[in-house]
Design a protein around this motif. Structure first.
Motif, PDB file in Angstrom:
ATOM      1  N   PHE A  45      13.158  -8.115   9.302  1.00 16.66           N
ATOM      2  CA  PHE A  45      12.379  -7.143   8.542  1.00 16.66           C
ATOM      3  C   PHE A  45      11.033  -6.945   9.220  1.00 16.66           C
ATOM      4  O   PHE A  45      10.194  -7.831   9.188  1.00 16.66           O
ATOM      5  N   GLU A  46      10.839  -5.796   9.857  1.00 15.22           N
ATOM      6  CA  GLU A  46       9.523  -5.526  10.454  1.00 15.22           C
ATOM      7  C   GLU A  46       8.691  -4.701   9.491  1.00 15.22           C
ATOM      8  O   GLU A  46       9.042  -3.567   9.159  1.00 15.22           O
ATOM      9  N   LEU A  47       7.581  -5.265   9.083  1.00 10.85           N
ATOM     10  CA  LEU A  47       6.624  -4.470   8.309  1.00 10.85           C
ATOM     11  C   LEU A  47       5.661  -3.837   9.300  1.00 10.85           C
ATOM     12  O   LEU A  47       5.020  -4.535  10.103  1.00 10.85           O
ATOM     13  N   LYS A  48       5.563  -2.525   9.264  1.00  5.08           N
ATOM     14  CA  LYS A  48       4.665  -1.834  10.180  1.00  5.08           C
ATOM     15  C   LYS A  48       3.212  -2.181   9.839  1.00  5.08           C
ATOM     16  O   LYS A  48       2.882  -2.460   8.664  1.00  5.08           O
ATOM     17  N   ALA A  49       2.364  -2.159  10.863  1.00  3.39           N
ATOM     18  CA  ALA A  49       0.948  -2.480  10.636  1.00  3.39           C
ATOM     19  C   ALA A  49       0.272  -1.282   9.968  1.00  3.39           C
ATOM     20  O   ALA A  49       0.169  -0.213  10.568  1.00  3.39           O
ATOM     21  N   HIS A  50      -0.133  -1.478   8.716  1.00  3.82           N
ATOM     22  CA  HIS A  50      -0.786  -0.401   7.979  1.00  3.82           C
ATOM     23  C   HIS A  50      -2.285  -0.419   8.277  1.00  3.82           C
ATOM     24  O   HIS A  50      -2.881  -1.497   8.425  1.00  3.82           O
ATOM     25  N   ASN A  51      -2.922   0.754   8.337  1.00  4.76           N
ATOM     26  CA  ASN A  51      -4.384   0.808   8.503  1.00  4.76           C
ATOM     27  C   ASN A  51      -5.084   0.317   7.248  1.00  4.76           C
ATOM     28  O   ASN A  51      -6.101  -0.368   7.322  1.00  4.76           O
ATOM     29  N   ASN A  52      -4.513   0.667   6.114  1.00  2.00           N
ATOM     30  CA  ASN A  52      -5.083   0.263   4.832  1.00  2.00           C
ATOM     31  C   ASN A  52      -4.581  -1.153   4.516  1.00  2.00           C
ATOM     32  O   ASN A  52      -3.429  -1.359   4.159  1.00  2.00           O
ATOM     33  N   LYS A  53      -5.463  -2.121   4.681  1.00  4.92           N
ATOM     34  CA  LYS A  53      -5.041  -3.526   4.561  1.00  4.92           C
ATOM     35  C   LYS A  53      -4.654  -3.906   3.130  1.00  4.92           C
ATOM     36  O   LYS A  53      -3.823  -4.790   2.918  1.00  4.92           O
ATOM     37  N   GLU A  54      -5.255  -3.212   2.171  1.00 10.07           N
ATOM     38  CA  GLU A  54      -4.870  -3.471   0.785  1.00 10.07           C
ATOM     39  C   GLU A  54      -3.425  -2.995   0.548  1.00 10.07           C
ATOM     40  O   GLU A  54      -2.625  -3.686  -0.085  1.00 10.07           O
TER      41      GLU A  54
ATOM     42  N   GLU B 183      -1.199  -2.770   2.858  1.00  8.88           N
ATOM     43  CA  GLU B 183      -0.337  -3.664   3.631  1.00  8.88           C
ATOM     44  C   GLU B 183      -0.015  -4.928   2.831  1.00  8.88           C
ATOM     45  O   GLU B 183       1.134  -5.385   2.804  1.00  8.88           O
ATOM     46  N   ARG B 184      -1.043  -5.464   2.191  1.00  2.08           N
ATOM     47  CA  ARG B 184      -0.826  -6.672   1.374  1.00  2.08           C
ATOM     48  C   ARG B 184       0.139  -6.381   0.223  1.00  2.08           C
ATOM     49  O   ARG B 184       1.025  -7.157  -0.089  1.00  2.08           O
ATOM     50  N   LYS B 185      -0.057  -5.208  -0.372  1.00  2.00           N
ATOM     51  CA  LYS B 185       0.825  -4.785  -1.462  1.00  2.00           C
ATOM     52  C   LYS B 185       2.261  -4.634  -0.932  1.00  2.00           C
ATOM     53  O   LYS B 185       3.228  -5.019  -1.589  1.00  2.00           O
ATOM     54  N   ALA B 186       2.392  -4.109   0.272  1.00  2.00           N
ATOM     55  CA  ALA B 186       3.718  -3.917   0.885  1.00  2.00           C
ATOM     56  C   ALA B 186       4.398  -5.268   1.129  1.00  2.00           C
ATOM     57  O   ALA B 186       5.601  -5.427   0.884  1.00  2.00           O
ATOM     58  N   VAL B 187       3.638  -6.257   1.589  1.00  2.00           N
ATOM     59  CA  VAL B 187       4.206  -7.593   1.818  1.00  2.00           C
ATOM     60  C   VAL B 187       4.744  -8.156   0.504  1.00  2.00           C
ATOM     61  O   VAL B 187       5.891  -8.616   0.418  1.00  2.00           O
ATOM     62  N   ARG B 188       3.918  -8.073  -0.534  1.00  4.48           N
ATOM     63  CA  ARG B 188       4.315  -8.666  -1.824  1.00  4.48           C
ATOM     64  C   ARG B 188       5.526  -7.947  -2.414  1.00  4.48           C
ATOM     65  O   ARG B 188       6.461  -8.588  -2.895  1.00  4.48           O
ATOM     66  N   ALA B 189       5.524  -6.625  -2.338  1.00  5.77           N
ATOM     67  CA  ALA B 189       6.654  -5.854  -2.887  1.00  5.77           C
ATOM     68  C   ALA B 189       7.926  -6.125  -2.068  1.00  5.77           C
ATOM     69  O   ALA B 189       9.028  -6.209  -2.616  1.00  5.77           O
ATOM     70  N   SER B 190       7.781  -6.279  -0.763  1.00  8.18           N
ATOM     71  CA  SER B 190       8.941  -6.528   0.110  1.00  8.18           C
ATOM     72  C   SER B 190       9.573  -7.884  -0.211  1.00  8.18           C
ATOM     73  O   SER B 190      10.789  -7.991  -0.385  1.00  8.18           O
ATOM     74  N   VAL B 191       8.735  -8.910  -0.287  1.00 11.01           N
ATOM     75  CA  VAL B 191       9.254 -10.258  -0.573  1.00 11.01           C
ATOM     76  C   VAL B 191       9.897 -10.292  -1.957  1.00 11.01           C
ATOM     77  O   VAL B 191      10.980 -10.866  -2.142  1.00 11.01           O
ATOM     78  N   ALA B 192       9.263  -9.631  -2.919  1.00  6.03           N
ATOM     79  CA  ALA B 192       9.820  -9.611  -4.286  1.00  6.03           C
ATOM     80  C   ALA B 192      11.201  -8.953  -4.277  1.00  6.03           C
ATOM     81  O   ALA B 192      12.140  -9.444  -4.916  1.00  6.03           O
ATOM     82  N   MET B 193      11.351  -7.866  -3.523  1.00  5.68           N
ATOM     83  CA  MET B 193      12.637  -7.160  -3.487  1.00  5.68           C
ATOM     84  C   MET B 193      13.702  -7.987  -2.772  1.00  5.68           C
ATOM     85  O   MET B 193      14.837  -8.106  -3.233  1.00  5.68           O
TER      86      MET B 193
END
Ligand code: MG
Length: 257
Positions: free
Chosen positions: A119-128, A130-140
């Protein structure tokens, strides 16, 4: 003489067994298979059916918090993270498939229990975001019962550290074109290893040993020719990411041509 030939044959078999074979990862799925497209459900299925160890894919979070599969930073001239799902959903992949939502994609992954997800999470410019994306990804991933066979990778060190923090059982490898972190820095960040561009290892082969000495893993992308695949196998890479997983599998002896 016959005994001598037998001993030589046995030694050859033993030597082959001793060479650790890298795990073969289909880059954006096995999209070179007929009728497939990169980062698509068809390429995920093709990777599973080919018998790859893993299938890699790229994930963004849209401005309205949907996780989608898409590679490029921009879509129609705007950054993906600034667009809503509705603004992207009309897009069709080159084979006519819809742009997959992560959830749709993972539902298909459930049909291939042997296949690992990279699972590659792309590097988001908006770090907030990005953090939200990490948490939502792991939860899913956890909710869908895929935590035991999902590894995370990212060019964003922040995202990697976040993955390692909230999914400590998962492997997290830091991606880089230029070898941005030393083995010690990767270890100190509590990550599982490096996943670096193939030319970096060709220039600094000692780095592979350094990773292993630090108890870390070494992955490489994107290795598309046989000579480089053989070099990586000879130098004990743990993972090879390739657009030609069929070729890599035949070299490892896992799959015959
Ligand atoms: Mg990728």
């Amino acid at each position: 003489m016959r005994r001598f030939i037998l001993i030589v044959a046995m030694l050859c078999v033993a030597a082959t067994a001793l060479v650790a074979q890298p795990k073969v990862i289909a880059h954006r799925g096995f999209w070179k298979a007929e009728g497939c497209a990169q980062n698509s459900i068809s390429s995920l299925r093709a990777a599973g059916e080919l018998g790859c160890w893993g299938s890699e894919f790229d994930v963004w979070m849209t401005a309205d918090d949907h996780l989608i599969l898409y590679h490029d930073d921009e879509f129609e001239g705007r950054r993906v993270e600034e667009l809503t799902l509705e603004e992207m959903r009309h897009h069709r992949l080159e084979n006519g498939e819809e742009l997959p939502l992560l959830e749709e994609f993972l539902r298909v992954a459930q049909e291939y229990p042997e296949l690992h997800l990279v699972f590659e999470l792309k590097a988001h410019n908006n770090k907030e975001q990005e953090r939200k994306a990490v948490r939502a990804s792991v939860a899913m991933i956890e909710a869908m019962g895929l935590a035991g066979r999902t590894d995370y990778i990212s060019f964003s060190k922040d995202a990697c550290v976040e993955f390692a923090t909230i999914a400590p059982q998962a492997k997290v490898l830091f991606l880089s074109l230029t070898g941005a972190l030393s083995a010690e820095e990767i270890k100190d960040a509590n990550l599982s290893g490096a996943n670096y561009f193939h030319l970096f290892y060709r220039l600094f082969p000692r780095f592979i040993d350094r990773l292993h000495e630090c108890g870390l893993e070494a992955g490489v992308w994107t290795v598309n020719n046989k000579r480089t695949m053989r070099w990586m196998m000879k130098h004990s890479l743990d993972y090879i990411t390739t657009d030609h997983p069929d070729v890599a599998l035949s070299l490892t002896g896992i799959k015959k041509d």
